[in-house]
Structure formats: structure tokens, C-alpha cells
Design a protein around this motif. Structure first.
Motif, short mmCIF file in Angstrom:
data_model
loop_
_atom_site.label_atom_id
_atom_site.label_comp_id
_atom_site.label_asym_id
_atom_site.label_seq_id
_atom_site.Cartn_x
_atom_site.Cartn_y
_atom_site.Cartn_z
N PHE A 1 50.53 51.29 40.83
CA PHE A 1 49.56 50.33 41.30
C PHE A 1 48.16 50.42 40.74
O PHE A 1 47.35 51.71 41.40
N ILE A 2 47.26 50.17 40.16
CA ILE A 2 45.73 49.81 39.92
C ILE A 2 46.10 48.57 40.45
O ILE A 2 45.83 47.62 39.63
N ILE A 3 44.60 48.62 41.13
CA ILE A 3 44.94 47.08 41.99
C ILE A 3 43.37 46.66 41.52
O ILE A 3 42.44 48.24 42.13
N CYS A 4 42.62 45.87 41.11
CA CYS A 4 40.84 45.03 41.20
C CYS A 4 41.20 43.94 41.32
O CYS A 4 41.97 43.11 40.98
N GLU A 5 39.74 43.45 41.00
CA GLU A 5 38.82 42.01 41.59
C GLU A 5 38.26 41.96 40.49
O GLU A 5 37.45 42.33 40.03
N GLY A 6 38.09 40.68 40.03
CA GLY A 6 36.88 39.90 39.20
C GLY A 6 36.67 39.01 40.36
O GLY A 6 37.49 38.15 41.37
N THR A 7 35.82 38.09 39.78
CA THR A 7 34.69 37.10 41.13
C THR A 7 35.56 35.84 40.38
O THR A 7 34.76 34.61 40.38
N SER A 8 36.03 35.55 39.13
CA SER A 8 36.43 34.18 38.48
C SER A 8 37.10 34.17 37.18
O SER A 8 37.96 35.16 37.42
N ASN A 9 38.17 33.05 37.10
CA ASN A 9 38.83 33.42 36.32
C ASN A 9 38.30 33.95 35.14
O ASN A 9 38.80 34.60 34.18
N THR A 10 37.07 34.16 34.62
CA THR A 10 36.80 34.23 33.23
C THR A 10 36.60 35.66 33.56
O THR A 10 36.66 36.04 32.42
N GLN A 11 36.25 36.21 34.34
CA GLN A 11 36.46 38.10 34.53
C GLN A 11 37.36 38.55 34.85
O GLN A 11 37.71 39.50 34.51
N VAL A 12 38.29 37.63 35.72
CA VAL A 12 39.98 38.90 35.71
C VAL A 12 40.06 38.55 33.89
O VAL A 12 40.99 39.41 33.83
N ASN A 13 40.50 37.56 32.83
CA ASN A 13 40.97 37.29 31.72
C ASN A 13 39.71 38.75 31.04
O ASN A 13 40.82 39.05 30.49
N ALA A 14 38.43 38.86 31.35
CA ALA A 14 38.12 39.24 30.70
C ALA A 14 38.48 41.46 30.64
O ALA A 14 38.42 41.30 29.92
N ILE A 15 38.57 41.08 32.39
CA ILE A 15 39.33 42.65 32.44
C ILE A 15 40.79 43.18 32.08
O ILE A 15 40.69 44.43 30.98
N VAL A 16 40.85 41.82 32.39
CA VAL A 16 42.67 42.04 30.97
C VAL A 16 42.84 42.36 30.09
O VAL A 16 43.28 42.87 28.67
N ASN A 17 41.61 41.73 28.86
CA ASN A 17 41.71 41.92 27.59
C ASN A 17 40.27 43.10 27.08
O ASN A 17 41.00 43.90 26.15
N SER A 18 40.24 43.24 28.85
CA SER A 18 39.65 44.81 28.17
C SER A 18 40.65 45.85 28.40
O SER A 18 40.45 47.53 27.53
N ILE A 19 41.07 46.24 28.95
CA ILE A 19 42.35 46.72 29.25
C ILE A 19 42.92 46.80 28.41
O ILE A 19 43.25 47.96 27.89
N GLN A 20 43.90 45.60 27.73
CA GLN A 20 44.35 45.59 26.79
C GLN A 20 43.99 46.43 25.45
O GLN A 20 43.59 47.53 24.74
N LYS A 21 42.02 46.23 25.36
CA LYS A 21 41.76 47.06 24.01
C LYS A 21 41.49 48.17 24.35
O LYS A 21 41.94 48.70 23.21
#
Length: 123
Positions: free
Chosen positions: A43-63
């Protein structure tokens, strides 16, 4: 190895790079390989500070994973409200939380037998 025979350590490094690219916080790696009957190895677990950052993290991982390893997640869920998005790369499952949701579910405690590694970030 994942479904495309990508070395799992390479996948983990690439995912963490994607998280760091957009300054994801509190990155933790749980090694589940010594625990019986788990759904994956890590498992890799992390956090973002907002919906926007959570989405940005997911998009960055995918990219990053797509560009570097030519792989994509087998499954993603939680994108409707972006409080907890799960990305399933078969042997590696990524949990991207907002802080309060992460604290509430406390996955690290549920998997207390796992070998835990805090990933140091430089930001």
C-alpha cells in the motif's frame, strides 16, 4: 511483479515520484508481503489538502506511471468526491486521502503488522 512484469520496486518509485511531483503529504509505504491473504503486496498512502490536490496527485501518478512504465491502473475508485481515491496497480494499491478522511479510517493501524516506511520529502 505487476501484470506487465514491471518490477514492483520500479512501480513504487514511480508512484512516489508522481506524488512528490505535486507535493503530496505524509507518504507512507506499507509492505504487506509478510502478511497472509492480502489483496496486494504494498500500500502507498498519502494525503492532499483539498479535493483539487487529491485529484492532482492521482493525475500525476497516472501520468508518471504511464510515461515511465507504460502501465495504467487496473482500477480507480473514489473520484466522485475526491476525499479518498484508491488506485489499484494489482500488486501495489495507492490510497490518496484528504487529511481528515485518512485520520478517520486510519489504514496504517488496521494493517499494524505491515512493515511501515515513512517517505521523506524535501518540501
Amino acid at each position: 511483479m505487476t501484470k506487465d512484469k514491471i518490477p514492483v520496486d520500479q512501480l513504487i518509485t514511480t508512484i512516489i515520484g508522481g506524488i512528490e511531483e505535486v507535493k503530496g503529504k505524509e507518504i507512507t509505504l506499507l509492505d504487506l508481503t509478510e502478511i497472509e491473504n492480502t489483496v496486494c503486496d504494498y500500500f502507498i498512502i498519502c494525503e492532499g489538502t483539498s479535493n483539487t490536490q487529491v485529484n492532482a496527485i492521482v493525475n500525476s501518478i497516472q501520468k508518471q506511471v504511464s510515461k515511465t512504465l507504460k502501465d495504467k491502473p487496473w482500477h480507480i475508485e473514489g473520484t466522485e468526491n475526491s476525499e479518498w481515491i484508491l488506485m489499484d496497480y494489482v500488486n501495489v494499491v495507492v490510497h490518496v486521502f484528504q487529511k481528515q478522511i485518512r485520520e478517520y479510517y486510519d489504514i496504517e493501524s488496521l494493517w499494524g503488522d505491515a512493515k511501515t516506511t515513512q517517505i521523506e520529502t524535501s518540501y
